[in-house]
Design an enzyme around this catalytic site. Structure first.
Site, short mmCIF file in Angstrom:
data_model
loop_
_atom_site.label_atom_id
_atom_site.label_comp_id
_atom_site.label_asym_id
_atom_site.label_seq_id
_atom_site.Cartn_x
_atom_site.Cartn_y
_atom_site.Cartn_z
N SER A 14 -3.64 -11.89 11.10
CA SER A 14 -4.58 -11.32 10.14
C SER A 14 -5.99 -11.28 10.72
O SER A 14 -6.34 -12.09 11.58
CB SER A 14 -4.61 -12.17 8.86
N GLU A 57 -1.17 -3.99 -4.69
CA GLU A 57 -1.72 -2.68 -4.35
C GLU A 57 -3.23 -2.62 -4.56
O GLU A 57 -3.76 -3.13 -5.56
CB GLU A 57 -1.04 -1.62 -5.23
N GLY A 58 -3.92 -2.01 -3.60
CA GLY A 58 -5.36 -1.79 -3.75
C GLY A 58 -6.17 -3.07 -3.81
O GLY A 58 -7.10 -3.15 -4.61
N GLN A 106 -0.63 -1.31 10.48
CA GLN A 106 -0.59 -2.78 10.51
C GLN A 106 0.79 -3.30 10.14
O GLN A 106 1.28 -4.26 10.74
CB GLN A 106 -1.63 -3.36 9.55
N LYS A 120 -7.60 -15.01 3.67
CA LYS A 120 -6.18 -15.33 3.60
C LYS A 120 -5.92 -16.75 4.08
O LYS A 120 -5.20 -17.53 3.44
CB LYS A 120 -5.36 -14.33 4.41
N ASP A 129 -12.16 -7.75 -4.32
CA ASP A 129 -10.84 -8.11 -3.82
C ASP A 129 -10.21 -9.06 -4.84
O ASP A 129 -10.65 -10.20 -4.99
CB ASP A 129 -10.95 -8.79 -2.45
N CYS A 143 -3.22 0.39 6.75
CA CYS A 143 -2.12 -0.44 6.25
C CYS A 143 -0.77 -0.10 6.90
O CYS A 143 -0.03 -1.00 7.31
CB CYS A 143 -2.01 -0.33 4.73
N ARG A 176 -7.12 -10.21 -4.92
CA ARG A 176 -5.87 -10.83 -4.48
C ARG A 176 -5.92 -12.35 -4.55
O ARG A 176 -6.92 -12.96 -4.21
CB ARG A 176 -5.53 -10.39 -3.06
N CYS A 208 -6.58 4.41 5.31
CA CYS A 208 -6.59 2.97 5.56
C CYS A 208 -5.81 2.71 6.84
O CYS A 208 -5.35 3.63 7.50
CB CYS A 208 -5.97 2.21 4.38
N CYS A 258 0.87 -1.18 0.00
CA CYS A 258 0.00 0.00 0.00
C CYS A 258 0.90 1.22 0.00
O CYS A 258 1.34 1.67 1.06
CB CYS A 258 -0.92 -0.01 1.22
#
Length: 200
Positions: free
Chosen positions: A151, A94-95, A73, A156, A128, A70, A130, A68, A57
């Site tokens: 997390s 990213e994003g 974290q 994930k 999402d 990020c 990812r 955010c 990020c």
């Protein structure tokens, strides 16, 4: 498809608040998506190392954006993993996988009232995007197959499990709310089941 370690080099890490530590930065050959993901290894990750999969990020990690959580974290994860021993996977996603320019386009839509997931969809992009195949490959290449996952995102753990990584425990991250990111965090809870305890 398997991946192998390409380079392993020791680097010092220092954050703006003065916290510092060292990690082995590890790069890989043969990752499924061809991206330049990197693992930061703290100590010797044996048994059930603490692992964080952190999606890149630029706005939060580098520039300190408060839209955010990020950056906080990432800072928290480095200290916790450095203390416990384990691996931080810094993933070039990213994003939530849509890229920097698209993320900033989504920000503009959020300023008009859409939440972060609605904004992605309005741009014709996935909520999402990812995929954690490469993350599982990285862990396997490091000899790690059983972890404690740092997390709040259940997806994930599900994706890692689908690739043979055993998640023995889910370790929640801190909750880093600001006036600017509360709606963003609430959307993560409502849309994707993040385990974040938000006041109100």
């Amino acid at each position: 498809m398997s991946a192998t370690v390409r380079t392993r080099v020791r680097i010092p890490l220092r954050f703006n608040d003065g916290y510092s530590t060292t990690a082995d930065a590890v790069t890989f050959r043969g990752l499924a998506d061809g991206a330049e993901h990197v693992a930061l290894v703290f100590g010797v990750p044996t048994g059930r190392p603490l692992v964080r999969m952190h999606s890149e990020c630029l706005t939060g990690d580098v520039f300190g954006s408060a839209r955010c959580d990020c950056g906080p974290q990432l800072r928290e994860a480095v200290e916790r993993i450095s203390t416990a021993g384990g691996v931080l996977l810094y993933l070039r996603q990213e994003g939530r996988g849509i890229g920097l320019y698209n993320k900033l386009d989504a920000y503009a839509l959020q300023d008009r009232g859409l939440d972060t997931f609605e904004a992605n969809m309005a741009l014709g992009l996935p909520e999402d995007g990812r995929d954690y195949t490469a993350a599982a490959q990285m862990l396997t290449a490091l000899g790690v197959d059983t972890i404690d996952l740092l997390s709040n995102n259940p997806d994930k753990a599900d994706q890692l499990a689908a690739h043979g990584i055993v998640v023995r425990d889910h370790v929640p991250t801190g909750v880093f709310t600001t006036a600017n990111n509360l709606s963003y965090l609430r959307a993560k809870v409502e849309h994707s089941g993040h385990t974040i305890a938000l006041a109100g």
